[in-house]
Design a protein around this motif. Structure first.
Motif, short mmCIF file in Angstrom:
data_model
loop_
_atom_site.label_atom_id
_atom_site.label_comp_id
_atom_site.label_asym_id
_atom_site.label_seq_id
_atom_site.Cartn_x
_atom_site.Cartn_y
_atom_site.Cartn_z
N VAL A 33 58.82 27.89 -14.72
CA VAL A 33 57.79 27.07 -15.37
C VAL A 33 56.40 27.61 -15.06
N VAL A 34 56.19 27.91 -13.76
CA VAL A 34 54.86 28.39 -13.33
C VAL A 34 54.54 29.73 -14.01
N VAL A 35 55.53 30.64 -14.02
CA VAL A 35 55.29 31.97 -14.62
C VAL A 35 55.02 31.83 -16.12
N LEU A 37 53.80 29.35 -17.72
CA LEU A 37 52.48 28.75 -17.97
C LEU A 37 51.37 29.68 -17.52
N TYR A 38 51.66 30.44 -16.45
CA TYR A 38 50.61 31.26 -15.83
C TYR A 38 50.18 32.41 -16.74
N ILE A 39 51.14 33.05 -17.42
CA ILE A 39 50.80 34.22 -18.24
C ILE A 39 49.86 33.84 -19.40
N PRO A 40 50.23 32.86 -20.26
CA PRO A 40 49.28 32.51 -21.35
C PRO A 40 47.97 31.94 -20.83
N LEU A 41 48.06 31.17 -19.73
CA LEU A 41 46.82 30.60 -19.18
C LEU A 41 45.90 31.69 -18.65
N GLY A 42 46.51 32.71 -18.02
CA GLY A 42 45.73 33.84 -17.51
C GLY A 42 44.99 34.55 -18.63
N MET A 43 45.68 34.73 -19.78
CA MET A 43 45.05 35.38 -20.93
C MET A 43 43.91 34.53 -21.47
N LEU A 44 44.16 33.23 -21.51
CA LEU A 44 43.13 32.29 -22.01
C LEU A 44 41.90 32.30 -21.09
N ILE A 45 42.17 32.35 -19.79
CA ILE A 45 41.08 32.35 -18.80
C ILE A 45 40.22 33.60 -18.98
N GLU A 46 40.87 34.76 -19.14
CA GLU A 46 40.11 36.00 -19.30
C GLU A 46 39.26 35.95 -20.57
N TRP A 47 39.82 35.39 -21.61
CA TRP A 47 39.10 35.29 -22.88
C TRP A 47 37.87 34.39 -22.71
N THR A 48 38.07 33.23 -22.09
CA THR A 48 36.95 32.29 -21.93
C THR A 48 35.89 32.84 -20.97
N GLY A 173 52.22 16.53 -8.42
CA GLY A 173 51.52 15.42 -7.78
C GLY A 173 50.69 15.87 -6.60
N ILE A 174 49.91 14.90 -6.07
CA ILE A 174 49.03 15.25 -4.94
C ILE A 174 49.78 14.99 -3.65
N ASP A 175 50.66 15.86 -3.30
CA ASP A 175 51.33 15.73 -2.00
C ASP A 175 51.64 17.12 -1.45
N GLY A 176 52.44 17.16 -0.46
CA GLY A 176 52.73 18.43 0.21
C GLY A 176 53.33 19.48 -0.71
N ILE A 177 54.18 19.03 -1.64
CA ILE A 177 54.86 19.97 -2.53
C ILE A 177 53.82 20.73 -3.36
N SER A 178 52.83 19.97 -3.83
CA SER A 178 51.78 20.59 -4.65
C SER A 178 51.06 21.67 -3.85
N GLY A 179 50.76 21.34 -2.60
CA GLY A 179 50.07 22.29 -1.74
C GLY A 179 50.89 23.55 -1.52
N VAL A 180 52.17 23.35 -1.29
CA VAL A 180 53.07 24.49 -1.04
C VAL A 180 53.14 25.38 -2.27
N LEU A 181 53.34 24.73 -3.44
CA LEU A 181 53.47 25.52 -4.67
C LEU A 181 52.15 26.19 -5.04
N ALA A 182 51.05 25.50 -4.71
CA ALA A 182 49.73 26.11 -4.97
C ALA A 182 49.59 27.39 -4.15
N LYS A 183 50.15 27.35 -2.93
CA LYS A 183 50.08 28.54 -2.06
C LYS A 183 50.93 29.66 -2.63
N ILE A 184 52.12 29.28 -3.12
CA ILE A 184 53.03 30.30 -3.66
C ILE A 184 52.43 30.91 -4.94
N THR A 185 51.92 30.03 -5.83
CA THR A 185 51.32 30.55 -7.06
C THR A 185 50.04 31.32 -6.75
N GLY A 186 49.42 30.95 -5.62
CA GLY A 186 48.22 31.68 -5.18
C GLY A 186 48.51 33.15 -4.92
N LEU A 187 49.78 33.47 -4.60
CA LEU A 187 50.17 34.87 -4.37
C LEU A 187 50.00 35.69 -5.65
#
Lengths: 262, 145
Positions: A33-35, A37-48, A173-187
């Motif tokens: 899911v993250v990948v 969403l991340y690819i099209p969002l990344g392209m959109l971010i670069e464009w904006t 959601g705003i809990d530990g899981i979000s933080g963990v996944l944010a760290k992983i996607t941060g990679l």
């Protein structure tokens, strides 16, 4: 009628799923899911990012209420600031986007660092100023940071962090899981950041050549910083910058190409 | 990097410790349930039988069982995709069985428990809170507390 108790041998109210297998399957799904969403969002971010004006950038930065650092007072810092401005003024900025009004900011910080902030600001820490005593090396540092403005890396980086945090918070959601996944996607973000650094290095070399007519500043810079770098591929995975050896290799390739062309 | 390593170590250790605790609790529950199996625990009202009722009063018990980090992580992922919340099914089941046993163990001489209600309170995802209340029936006056 006599009461006959029933003893249940198997618990039917508890799922028979295997925890580890289930978690691994769910982690795989979350990664997909993250990948996706991340690819099209990344392209959109670069464009904006390439359509945001410096004025909008400045407005955004002001409203983010992030401190660009503590401006230090005192005679030793005054000397540092003077040197920083002198080196900065010497750099010809002809090839960089002229829409920005560039400025250098000295930040009292013990971390040896320099970074570009939205609106044309280049922040250099006092620790960096102390370590890099050679003006040519400092020119390379400033040129590198100015190169980020050309690719608008500072904006893309901010937008990516914002979108990733929003995405993981909405999904998990705003809990530990979000933080963990944010760290992983941060990679993923770090991998992107490392690619940005290579192109900023090339800009550093270009501006170095334009200022001094050679690339010696980069060599001096990496020699000066050698004791501070952590080596190893694993460390690189969690770092915003590529390994110095890789950076030097890419820059040498660029210098060879330039010599060949000339 | 260090944070991720710590997290993985914590997930593995909480999984192993949590599973061991759960197995031990289930084993104890099974033994205690076996010992208290001849005390009916009914949700229905009391029906008058031949023997007169010596005493009847309200009893209650509550149990809070916390989940471990591994279960919390597992449940967090399950929330995204839906399906069985298997991470907490075991917790809830253990909490309910433990609460019923606590009532039974408070009144080992009781003839039966009627009008029983089991309520599960989901205050937070990482734990299961169960409140059980029932009417305890004593038929033999010598057994009354």
């Amino acid at each position: 009628m006599k009461y006959k108790p029933t003893v249940f041998r198997h618990e039917v109210n508890v799922g028979q799923q295997r925890p580890l297998r289930s978690v691994l399957r769910l982690c795989g799904g979350a990664a997909c899911v993250v990948v996706l969403l991340y690819i099209p969002l990344g392209m959109l971010i670069e464009w904006t990012a390439h359509h945001v004006t410096p004025a909008q950038e400045k407005w955004l930065w002001q409203h983010m209420q992030v401190s660009a650092g503590v401006t230090p007072a005192g005679p030793e810092y005054r000397k540092m600031r003077k040197r920083l401005r002198r080196v900065f003024r010497a750099i010809p900025k002809d090839n960089l986007p002229s829409r920005y009004i560039y400025r250098v900011i000295l930040d009292k910080n013990e971390r040896t660092n320099a970074f570009a902030i939205p609106g044309g600001g280049v922040v250099v820490t006092t620790a960096m100023m102390s370590h890099v005593s050679d003006d040519r090396a400092l020119t390379f540092v400033l040129g590198h940071e100015l190169g980020h403005f050309h690719s608008r890396d500072h904006l893309i980086g901010l937008e990516r962090i914002f979108v990733l945090t929003m995405m993981s918070t909405l999904l998990f959601g705003i809990d530990g899981i979000s933080g963990v996944l944010a760290k992983i996607t941060g990679l993923f973000n770090l991998a992107y950041s490392r690619r940005q650094e290579f192109s900023a290095d090339i800009w550093g070399l270009r501006l170095l050549k334009a200022t001094y007519g050679d690339y010696r500043g980069a060599k001096i810079f990496f020699r000066t910083m050698r004791p501070l770098y952590q080596s190893g591929r694993l460390n690189e995975l969690f770092s915003t910058h590529p390994r110095p050896a890789q950076r030097i290799y890419k820059m040498n390739q660029y210098i060879k190409e330039q010599r060949h062309l000339s | 990097m260090l944070e991720l390593i710590v997290l993985v170590v914590l997930l593995i250790s909480t999984y192993l410790i949590g599973t061991a605790i759960e197995k031990e609790h289930l084993r104890a529950l099974h033994q205690r349930e076996h010992a208290a199996q001849y005390q009916p625990f009914l949700s229905e009202p009391f029906r008058q039988c031949d023997a007169p009722v010596a005493a009847a009063f309200l009893v209650r018990a509550q149990v809070v069982i916390s989940g471990d980090l591994f279960r919390h992580f597992w449940a967090g992922l399950s929330k995204v995709f839906g399906g069985d919340m298997a991470a907490y099914e075991g917790l809830k089941n253990r909490a309910q069985r433990e609460a019923v046993l606590r009532i039974k163990e408070q009144h080992p001489q009781a003839a039966c428990f009627v009008n029983a209600k089991i309520e599960t309170v989901n205050k937070r995802l990482a734990m299961a809170k169960v409140i059980v209340y029932a009417t305890v029936i004593y038929l033999d006056p010598h057994d009354c507390p």
